[in-house]
Structures are given as structure tokens and as C-alpha cells.
Design a protein around this motif. Structure first.
Motif, PDB file in Angstrom:
ATOM      1  N   LYS A  63       0.825  -1.143   0.056  1.00  0.00           N
ATOM      2  CA  LYS A  63      -0.066   0.039  -0.184  1.00  0.00           C
ATOM      3  C   LYS A  63       0.898   1.228   0.147  1.00  0.00           C
ATOM      4  O   LYS A  63       0.255   2.233  -0.156  1.00  0.00           O
ATOM      5  N   LEU A  64       2.203   1.096   0.330  1.00  0.00           N
ATOM      6  CA  LEU A  64       3.042   2.315   0.194  1.00  0.00           C
ATOM      7  C   LEU A  64       3.353   3.045  -1.196  1.00  0.00           C
ATOM      8  O   LEU A  64       3.479   2.083  -1.926  1.00  0.00           O
ATOM      9  N   ASN A  65       3.518   4.024  -1.322  1.00  0.00           N
ATOM     10  CA  ASN A  65       4.323   4.662  -2.444  1.00  0.00           C
ATOM     11  C   ASN A  65       5.630   4.371  -2.285  1.00  0.00           C
ATOM     12  O   ASN A  65       6.112   4.893  -1.389  1.00  0.00           O
ATOM     13  N   VAL A  66       6.314   3.916  -3.111  1.00  0.00           N
ATOM     14  CA  VAL A  66       7.752   3.632  -2.935  1.00  0.00           C
ATOM     15  C   VAL A  66       8.504   4.473  -4.135  1.00  0.00           C
ATOM     16  O   VAL A  66       8.189   4.187  -5.205  1.00  0.00           O
ATOM     17  N   PHE A  67       9.311   5.359  -3.862  1.00  0.00           N
ATOM     18  CA  PHE A  67      10.499   5.920  -4.699  1.00  0.00           C
ATOM     19  C   PHE A  67      11.698   5.458  -4.620  1.00  0.00           C
ATOM     20  O   PHE A  67      12.129   5.464  -3.281  1.00  0.00           O
ATOM     21  N   SER A  68      12.425   5.357  -5.783  1.00  0.00           N
ATOM     22  CA  SER A  68      13.775   4.948  -5.597  1.00  0.00           C
ATOM     23  C   SER A  68      14.614   6.195  -6.228  1.00  0.00           C
ATOM     24  O   SER A  68      14.285   6.606  -7.505  1.00  0.00           O
ATOM     25  N   PHE A  69      15.571   6.810  -5.497  1.00  0.00           N
ATOM     26  CA  PHE A  69      16.354   7.774  -6.123  1.00  0.00           C
ATOM     27  C   PHE A  69      17.725   7.169  -6.484  1.00  0.00           C
ATOM     28  O   PHE A  69      18.545   6.814  -5.402  1.00  0.00           O
ATOM     29  N   ILE A  70      18.063   7.214  -7.633  1.00  0.00           N
ATOM     30  CA  ILE A  70      19.262   6.691  -8.083  1.00  0.00           C
ATOM     31  C   ILE A  70      20.147   7.197  -8.983  1.00  0.00           C
ATOM     32  O   ILE A  70      19.656   8.203  -9.591  1.00  0.00           O
ATOM     33  N   GLY A  71      21.631   7.068  -9.118  1.00  0.00           N
ATOM     34  CA  GLY A  71      22.378   7.867  -9.811  1.00  0.00           C
ATOM     35  C   GLY A  71      22.554   6.967 -11.144  1.00  0.00           C
ATOM     36  O   GLY A  71      22.486   5.737 -11.350  1.00  0.00           O
ATOM     37  N   ASP A  72      23.301   7.664 -12.296  1.00  0.00           N
ATOM     38  CA  ASP A  72      23.395   6.877 -13.449  1.00  0.00           C
ATOM     39  C   ASP A  72      24.680   6.047 -13.285  1.00  0.00           C
ATOM     40  O   ASP A  72      24.784   4.957 -13.909  1.00  0.00           O
ATOM     41  N   GLY A  73      25.596   6.536 -12.224  1.00  0.00           N
ATOM     42  CA  GLY A  73      26.756   5.465 -11.950  1.00  0.00           C
ATOM     43  C   GLY A  73      26.345   4.292 -11.195  1.00  0.00           C
ATOM     44  O   GLY A  73      26.372   3.250 -11.834  1.00  0.00           O
ATOM     45  N   GLY A  74      25.740   4.599 -10.109  1.00  0.00           N
ATOM     46  CA  GLY A  74      25.252   3.386  -9.288  1.00  0.00           C
ATOM     47  C   GLY A  74      24.223   2.284  -9.911  1.00  0.00           C
ATOM     48  O   GLY A  74      24.621   0.992  -9.822  1.00  0.00           O
ATOM     49  N   CYS A  75      23.199   3.038 -10.566  1.00  0.00           N
ATOM     50  CA  CYS A  75      22.277   1.903 -10.962  1.00  0.00           C
ATOM     51  C   CYS A  75      22.234   1.598 -12.408  1.00  0.00           C
ATOM     52  O   CYS A  75      21.884   0.484 -12.910  1.00  0.00           O
ATOM     53  N   MET A  76      23.128   2.362 -13.143  1.00  0.00           N
ATOM     54  CA  MET A  76      23.670   1.601 -14.443  1.00  0.00           C
ATOM     55  C   MET A  76      24.731   1.157 -14.470  1.00  0.00           C
ATOM     56  O   MET A  76      24.973   0.017 -15.415  1.00  0.00           O
ATOM     57  N   GLY A  77      25.642   1.233 -13.669  1.00  0.00           N
ATOM     58  CA  GLY A  77      27.213   0.524 -13.510  1.00  0.00           C
ATOM     59  C   GLY A  77      26.812  -0.575 -12.522  1.00  0.00           C
ATOM     60  O   GLY A  77      26.391  -1.617 -12.742  1.00  0.00           O
ATOM     61  N   GLU A  78      27.177  -0.218 -11.220  1.00  0.00           N
ATOM     62  CA  GLU A  78      27.117  -1.198 -10.329  1.00  0.00           C
ATOM     63  C   GLU A  78      26.018  -1.862 -10.069  1.00  0.00           C
ATOM     64  O   GLU A  78      25.951  -3.421  -9.951  1.00  0.00           O
ATOM     65  N   GLY A  79      24.822  -1.233 -10.412  1.00  0.00           N
ATOM     66  CA  GLY A  79      23.515  -1.964  -9.963  1.00  0.00           C
ATOM     67  C   GLY A  79      22.816  -2.274 -11.629  1.00  0.00           C
ATOM     68  O   GLY A  79      21.723  -2.457 -11.378  1.00  0.00           O
ATOM     69  N   GLY A  80      23.268  -2.200 -12.374  1.00  0.00           N
ATOM     70  CA  GLY A  80      22.852  -2.681 -13.863  1.00  0.00           C
ATOM     71  C   GLY A  80      21.946  -3.776 -13.674  1.00  0.00           C
ATOM     72  O   GLY A  80      20.800  -4.034 -14.327  1.00  0.00           O
TER      73      GLY A  80
END
Lengths: 285, 576
Positions: free
Chosen positions: A83-100
Motif C-alpha cells: 500500500k506504500l508509495n515507493v520511490f527510488s532515487f538513484i544515480g547513473d553511476g550506481g544503478c546503470m553501472g554497479e547496479g545494472g
């Protein structure tokens, strides 16, 4: 009711003056006030990078986790309390690189979360190295003779991976960003917003002026359900040719909709019951 | 007194249903009133490799893998060739008489039991899958078992597959039974003759015990990536999630698994992951995130052999130092090491309470031998278990401070969505969770977190268990899955005892020091090269053991090996 004062914390942002993060933050807070997002209905996760500091300046329950790992944390929150609204704030480095890997699978599984990519085409907290979205040829501290690698488009990758809401917007366009954040949150399924964000300290090309001059809104009659056209459009990125707007928006079953136990009350609010376990133990005899 | 143990081994190619047949035989023996202990050996391939399941049957205690075979069911030539030397005098060898298997090298003391397995399978219904049922029927006939017990078992096991399947399985068992009883029944004693009616018992392995223990403990969220030897945990959890209102999710990797579990715990769920050493290495990054954000998390770690891919389907106890030290910096971690299937069940339940009480990680460290060996027990009783969520509120609290300093180190935890603002921050943080690098705050928060371990040592840590006589000439000290083999090995001695350690962190330093004061000659036994526990014992107590028994070939301790060590020590005379 949420007011701007409700969202204020004792801490002031420590981003560089002019940083794109300020307007992303502002757009989010404006959306929160308009929509009544607060600590009873909303949670955030953040990446490590300049953008991740947003948790210290926004009074919404959050996890500031590890570099590249904001998405699986958000997914866990959503599954435990859908039921929660969930938002993720990520960077291009973190989430495209390490977190791809997390990124493509989050898109594929269509978790019902909103992902805001602070895309400044650089690793900036570590003082300016090349990232997966840095343009080829651009010199950075880690590529002093020019970045040899081709960047990819987070929006195109999201569409290819199965995301059901994909948009791109310039961080300075607070009004549009706010509208897109609200639409993204209302969308059932994963919403990816690639926010073009100038790094005023380390990026000499992708400046506010650059984005103001080179972004073009999608036409009013853009068909958001045409996946192939959306993918092609999201791949466009060049001088006078950076399309912005909602590329793609379709309704598909979400990750959460596959669990019959998530039909009504969130898992965390159902009293724990163990009746029936005895029968299962018996089946082992 | 040593227990008499009858060992039946079933061998064949991967894909021939060896494990399923072994379980069926174990359940049959259990229903016939015996204790059982199984051991599976298989390579990391789905079809074609050599698979073996050992089913040990005894009226007395049986809790260890044996290094002998009293009856061998060979579904292929390789099984005969590889296990010849383990066959005891008077043992039986059952094989398909229509397959041209070579038994020339089988010692004359072994009774050959050729049976037309495939032919009977065809007669019973056609498919090759029935070969194993024919063989099991034959074993029941040869060993004086009750075919009706087998029939009832077939009904219970295959009932949901339809009457036709049940009927052909029964027919297959009957054909094997009749033929074997007529031709070979007189050659053997009756190790499967129904014993006095005992209570109904479960036959289950450590994986199943961990999964069921988690359900019994009120687990609400599990994210588990498949990996040998723990995959069976997720199979059980995936099946029952709707009924018990928890989520099982298969993530893209172990990193995501632990991050998802942290997210779920942040939202208020009792949360867990399970993996083996390789997956845990990936989780190492996130392990400390749970630590610094004080997020309760249960981690089942099922060890396998060697580094990298290593010995993926074999066992070792070489991840103890990994779970004790993985991740940068210091954070409080609880590490528990149950010693058998029953202990896995209760330790897993306990782990959920400890994780929430101390708001940190609890590792339940097991290994392949525990994960995949079946034992039988009366139904586990969890009626006394109280779900303890510790200092936890789902109510809005004025001026809520998630990380407020406290005497016992534990602050009141809340969840997202409650209305109590806090940040679960991977940066060092103040009492609300805001990032802070101030000296006083760092010291306060660090000490607060680490103090939880002192509280835990005081309020919850259990003393090691002394098995055997109070005073002994030799004291074996060990942990984890070696328990069964050591207990069986020392049964025949009245001058050997065994200290079983179940808590690795916090560590029972005082209790162990006191217990070891009485010991005359100490042997530390563990399944690894680096003597992980032996070193830990020295670090925590200053105690130096007299001797070690180490093994790292992927196989468990056989009771015989431990007895050999004991004999060797007794022979040279005990003096420390």
C-alpha cells in the motif's frame, strides 16, 4: 495533508550551488504536497552518490543503502507493504553501472515502484569519472584522453527490459518533472524517469544551457503504447535532438499482482498465523 | 552400547530417481518403527553422473553416515564397481538381471539378488520410473518388511497423481516383493520387520527443517537465489506462501536477495535469506548494511566444499571465519551452529526472535550434510514458542528516535508507513538516522550497536552442551553437523565425552573455559583445513587443544574415523 514544512528536516542540502539535484528535490516535494505523500503512506530508497543525500533533507522514511542497490531495497518494501508509495532515487553511476543487473530485472518484473534516475553522465561524488551514460569522447578524470566507451540510454534500456512507464525530463523543468512524478506514482507497475541533470562542477558540456537548448518535447499526439517507436525515440540523444516526455506507458501485470496473498492487506499488517503447519509436518511422515 | 545399524545404499545415474527412492525407503523404515539417517552423494549435474543415497536403519540411535554397506541396490554397473569395497560380509547386492551387469569382482560372501526389474516395471504399467518401485518392493520382501506399509506409503506419496499411478506403483512393488521373497528371502535377517508400534515420525532434512522452522517462527518475507545445497529451502517456502501469508521471491542474484530482505524488514516484515558460501560472499556487501541500519535479518548459510565453485555438492565447515568476519568495519553479528535436523528447526525459530530482539543479523550456519541428510523425529512441537518482536512499535510515537541510545544497546524499532520518521542510513548516523560524522555521535552509536552483543551474551547465549560422562580421559570438542558422527563414535567408550558448541558469536568464553578446565586430553574435530573453530577457541579463551581431527575431502566424518583417532590417543597414553 502534507505541507512543505512537514517535509523539512534540520539539515540543509550540501549540493553544489546550481546542482540539478535541487530542482529534482523541489519537484518531488511539490508533488508530495500536492498528493499528500507522508510517513504514513510513502517510503524512499536512495543510492550512494550526491543524489543519495536527498534522504537527509526530506522527512520521509527512507533507506539510504549501498551504491547501486537502491532498487532491490525498494522492491522489498513494496512486497512487504504494497500500500506504500515507493520511490527510488538513484544515480547513473550506481544503478546503470554497479547496479545494472538490478535495473534490468526491476524493469522485467514490473515492480510497482517509481525510479528517479539522477542522470548527470558522471560519477560526481568521487569528483568526476566517466559513467555508463557519459558521451563517447568526453574527457573525464578516469578518461583524460576522452571516454572510449559508448554510453547507453537508460530510457531505451528500460523499455527493452520490460518497464511499463518510461520518461525522460530535464531537471530544471520543475513543473513537468512534478507532473511526471505524480503520473509515475499513479502508474501501476515500474516507472522509470531518466532525469537529465547537469553536474555544474565537473561536467563542462551537459550544462543547464545545453539541456535548455537541446531538449525537445515529444509531440502532443505521441503514441505512448508503441513500444518500438518508444525505443527508437529513447535512443535519440544528440545536439538539438534530445526528446523529453513520456515515451512509453502501458498497463501490464505488476510483480505484486502475481501474489494472491497481496490482494488486500499488506503482509506486515496481517496477524501472523501458523495454523495448518501441523498438517504440513504430518505430510513428512 | 553401540547401536546396530543396517545400511542400505541405492546407486545409479543422476536422473534415475535415486534420491526419491531413498526417501521412500527411509519413510518406509520410519513407518515400520525404526530410526533412520540418510546421506546423499551426487555430482553437480542433472543427468548421467553417479548418484548414491545411503539409508541407515536402526532400532537405536543413528545420526551419521556409515562407511559400509549391508545392502546395495545397483541400478547400473558403476554402482557395483564403485562400492564393492564397502560391502560387508553377508551383504546383499540387488541388480537388474536383464541388464548385462558384471558381478565377477563381487566377493563370494556377498549374496547376489538378480531381479528382472525392467521387465516387472513393464508388466506393472510400462514406464522405467517403476524400476525403483520394483526394487523397493524387493527390498521389503528380502528384509522381512510389511508390504501393506509400503502400499499405504505409495498411496500417501502418489495419491495426488491419480489412481492409475498408485495402482501401477503398487503392482510394481508387489511383483518385486513376491519375486524377492521367494528367491532370496531366506538369505537375510529381517532388518525391516515391523518393530513395536512407535509414534508417527517425520522424515526430513535440514533444509526442510529450516524452511518449516521459518514458517513456525512467523517469517513474512524470504528472498532466496537458488544454490546447492540450500535450494530445497526455497522449494518448501515457495510452496506454502499463500497459506501462511508470507512472500517468497526469487531475486536476480544474492545481492538483490539481501537488499530485498532489508527493504521488507524496513517495512516491518520478519525477513530472511538463505544461501551457500559463494552467495554469501556476494551478500558480504549488504551484511554490514543490515548491521549499521540495525535491521533484523535471518541468514541461513549452508556450507559446501572448497573455494570458488569448489565441491558444489559436497560438505565442509569452512565458512565459519567468513560469516564471523565478512564485511568491512565492526558490527554486531550473531552466529549459531545447530548440530542436527531438529536443532536446525528450533535454532531457525530462535534466530527470528534474536534478530528482532537485537535488531541485527543472525546467521544459522549449517552445511550440506545437515541440509540434505534426512533424520526422523516425532512431530516438532512449537506450541511453546512465542514470537518475540523485541522493542518494536507499529504505533505512531511522538518525537520518535529510531536510534536512541539505551543501556542494553537496543532502541525502539518502527517501520515505514507507521508515521514514525527515521532513516535506515548506511552512513553513520544520529538517533533519527540523519548522516553524521561527529565524533561524539560516532562513539555513541558504535558503542550502542556493539553493546547489543553484550546484552545478548548475558540474556540469550547458550552454554555448550556436554555429551557423555562428566569426567573423561578424552574430550572431543566440535560444532555443527559433526555431532551425529561424534555421538555415535563415543557410544562405546565410557571415558570419552564431547563438548558441542552452538554459539560462535557471541562466544561462550566463560562456560567453555570452565568446562575445559576438567578436560584431560582435548581433540578438536572439524571439517575444514584451517581449523577455524580451533583457532577461534584459542582466540576467545586462550585454550590450546592437544590434538585436532581435520577433514576436507567433502565427505562427513564417519564414526569409524573418530574411533580410530580415539584408539590412537588411548594407545599412546593420555597425558596433556
Amino acid at each position: 495533508m502534507t505541507t512543505l514544512a512537514d517535509l523539512a528536516t534540520p539539515h540543509q542540502p550540501n549540493w553544489c550551488p546550481g546542482c540539478g539535484n535541487y530542482t529534482i528535490w523541489a519537484a518531488f516535494k511539490n508533488a508530495a504536497v500536492e498528493q499528500g505523500w507522508d510517513n504514513t503512506n510513502t517510503a524512499m530508497t536512495a543510492d550512494i552518490g550526491c543524489n543519495g543525500h536527498i534522504v537527509n533533507f526530506t522527512k520521509i522514511n527512507s533507506v539510504e543503502g549501498l551504491h547501486g542497490r537502491a532498487l532491490p531495497v525498494a522492491e522489498g518494501i513494496k512486497m512487504a507493504n504494497h500500500k506504500l508509495n515507493v520511490f527510488s532515487f538513484i544515480g547513473d553511476g550506481g544503478c546503470m553501472g554497479e547496479g545494472g543487473n538490478h535495473f534490468i530485472h526491476a524493469c522485467r518484473r514490473n515492480h510497482d515502484i517509481t525510479v528517479v534516475i539522477h542522470d548527470n553522465e558522471l560519477y560526481s561524488l568521487t569528483t568526476g569519472q566517466t559513467s555508463p551514460t557519459t558521451q563517447q569522447g568526453y574527457p573525464t578524470k578516469s578518461t583524460p584522453f576522452g571516454n572510449p566507451d559508448k554510453p547507453f540510454s537508460p530510457a531505451a534500456l528500460a523499455i527493452a527490459s520490460g518497464a511499463t512507464f518510461v520518461a525522460r525530463v530535464y531537471s530544471g523543468d520543475i513543473k513537468n518533472l512534478k507532473e511526471i512524478l505524480i503520473k509515475a506514482n499513479k502508474h501501476k507497475g515500474i516507472a522509470i524517469i531518466d532525469v537529465l541533470q547537469p553536474c555544474v562542477t565537473f561536467h563542462k558540456v551537459c550544462t543547464h544551457t545545453f539541456y535548455q537548448q537541446n531538449t525537445t518535447p515529444l509531440p502532443d499526439d505521441w503514441d505512448r503504447t508503441d513500444k518500438a517507436a518508444a525505443f527508437m525515440k529513447a535512443m535519440e540523444f544528440g545536439e538539438n535532438d534530445i526528446p523529453v516526455g513520456i515515451f512509453y506507458e502501458v498497463e501490464k501485470p505488476t510483480n505484486e499482482s502475481h501474489f494472491p496473498q497481496l490482494k488486500q492487506t499488506p503482509i506486515v499488517k496481517i496477524p501472523i498465523k501458523r495454523d495448518g503447519l501441523k498438517e504440513i509436518l504430518k505430510s513428512y511422515s | 552400547m553401540e547401536s546396530k545399524i543396517f545400511t542400505v545404499t541405492i546407486g545409479g545415474m543422476a536422473g534415475q530417481g535415486i534420491k526419491a527412492s531413498g526417501i521412500l525407503l527411509a519413510r518406509f523404515a520410519s513407518r515400520s518403527g525404526y530410526n533412520i539417517f540418510t546421506h546423499v552423494e551426487y555430482p553437480s549435474i542433472i543427468r548421467g553422473g553417479h548418484n548414491v543415497m545411503q539409508v541407515n536403519i536402526s532400532k537405536g540411535n543413528v545420526a551419521a553416515t556409515q562407511s559400509k554397506i549391508d545392502f546395495l541396490i545397483a541400478l547400473n554397473q558403476e554402482t557395483i564397481d564403485k562400492h564393492l569395497e564397502e560391502l560387508t560380509p553377508g551383504a546383499g547386492l540387488l541388480f537388474d538381471s536383464d541388464k548385462k551387469l558384471n558381478t565377477d569382482n563381487v566377493p563370494e560372501t556377498v549374496h547376489l539378488c538378480p531381479i528382472p526389474l525392467a521387465q516387472f516395471a513393464k508388466e506393472a504399467g510400462g514406464s522405467d520410473i517403476l524400476i525403483n518401485t520394483v526394487a523397493l518392493g524387493a527390498v521389503v520382501g528380502i528384509m522381512g518388511g510389511d508390504l501393506n506399509i509400503m502400499f499405504k506409503l505409495i498411496e500417501d506419496e502418489f495419491g495426488d497423481k491419480g489412481e492409475k499411478i498408485v495402482a501401477s506403483d503398487k503392482k510394481a512393488a508387489q511383483l518385486g516383493y513376491d519375486f524377492a521373497l521367494k528367491n532370496f528371502g531366506h538369505k537375510f535377517t529381517n532388518p525391516l520387520e515391523p518393530a513395536e508400534k512407535g509414534e508417527h515420525k517425520m522424515v526430513l532434512n535440514g533444509n526442510e527443517a529450516a524452511a518449516l522452522g521459518a514458517i513456525a517462527a512467523g517469517m513474512q518475507f524470504a528472498a532466496i537465489y537458488p544454490m546447492s545445497p540450500i535450494s530445497n529451502i526455497l522449494h518448501v517456502l515457495a510452496r506454502h506462501q499463500e497459506e501462511f501469508n508470507y512472500i517468497y521471491k526469487q531475486p536476480e542474484d544474492e545481492i538483490a536477495a539481501m537488499n530485498m530482505a532489508i527493504g521488507a524488514a524496513f517495512a516491518g516484515a520478519r525477513s530472511m535469506v538463505a544461501t551457500s558460501g559463494g552467495g554469501f560472499s556476494l551478500m558480504a556487501e549488504t551484511y554490514g548494511l543490515a548491521g549499521i541500519t540495525e535491521t533484523p535479518l535471518v541468514i541461513i548459510e549452508g556450507m559446501r566444499g572448497a573455494p570458488a565453485t569448489g565441491l558444489p555438492t559436497w560438505s565442509e565447515q569452512s565458512d565459519l571465519r567468513l560469516v564471523l568476519h565478512a564485511h568491512q568495519g565492526d558490527f554486531p553479528r550473531i552466529v549459531l551452529t545447530p548440530g542436527d535436523t531438529k536443532e536446525v528447526f528450533y535454532t531457525t525459530m530462535q534466530a527470528f526472535n534474536l534478530a528482532e530482539k537485537y535488531q541485527t543479523t543472525v546467521v544459522v550456519l549449517i552445511d550440506k550434510d545437515l541440509c540434505e541428510s534426512d533424520q526422523n523425529y516425532p512431530y516438532f512441537d512449537y506450541s511453546d514458542y512465542k514470537i518475540d518482536r523485541g522493542k518494536f512499535t507499529m504505533e505512531p510515537t511522538p518525537n520518535y528516535k529510531r536510534y536512541a541510545d539505551s543501556e542494553d544497546g537496543i532502541s525502539v524499532r518502527s517501520a515505514a508507513g507507521v508515521g514514525n520518521f527515521f532513516i535506515a542510513n548506511s552512513d553513520e548516523h544520529d538517533e533519527y538516522g540523519y548522516s553524521s560524522e561527529e565524533i561524539d555521535n560516532r562513539n555513541t552509536q558504535m558503542r550502542k550497536r556493539m553493546r547489543k552483543l553484550e546484552t545478548c551474551a548475558r540474556e540469550d547465549m547458550e552454554e555448550p552442551v556436554l555429551h557423555g560422562p562428566e569426567n573423561a580421559d578424552i574430550t572431543i570438542i566440535s560444532w555443527g553437523s559433526t555431532k551425529g558422527a561424534i555421538l555415535q563414535a563415543i557410544e562405546k567408550y565410557d571415558n570419552v565425552n564431547f563438548i558441542q558448541v552452538k554459539w560462535m558469536n557471541p562466544f561462550p568464553t566463560q562456560a567453555l573455559t570452565r568446562m575445559l578446565e576438567k578436560a584431560k586430553y582435548t581433540i578438536s574435530a572439524e571439517l575444514n583445513y584451517g581449523a577455524h573453530f580451533t583457532g577461534l577457541l584459542r582466540e576467545k579463551t586462550g585454550f590450546v587443544v592437544d590434538d585436532t581431527l581435520l577433514k576436507y575431502d567433502g565427505r562427513p566424518f564417519y564414526p569409524k574415523e573418530i574411533q580410530n583417532k580415539i584408539e590412537e590417543v588411548l594407545k599412546k597414553g593420555v597425558s596433556s
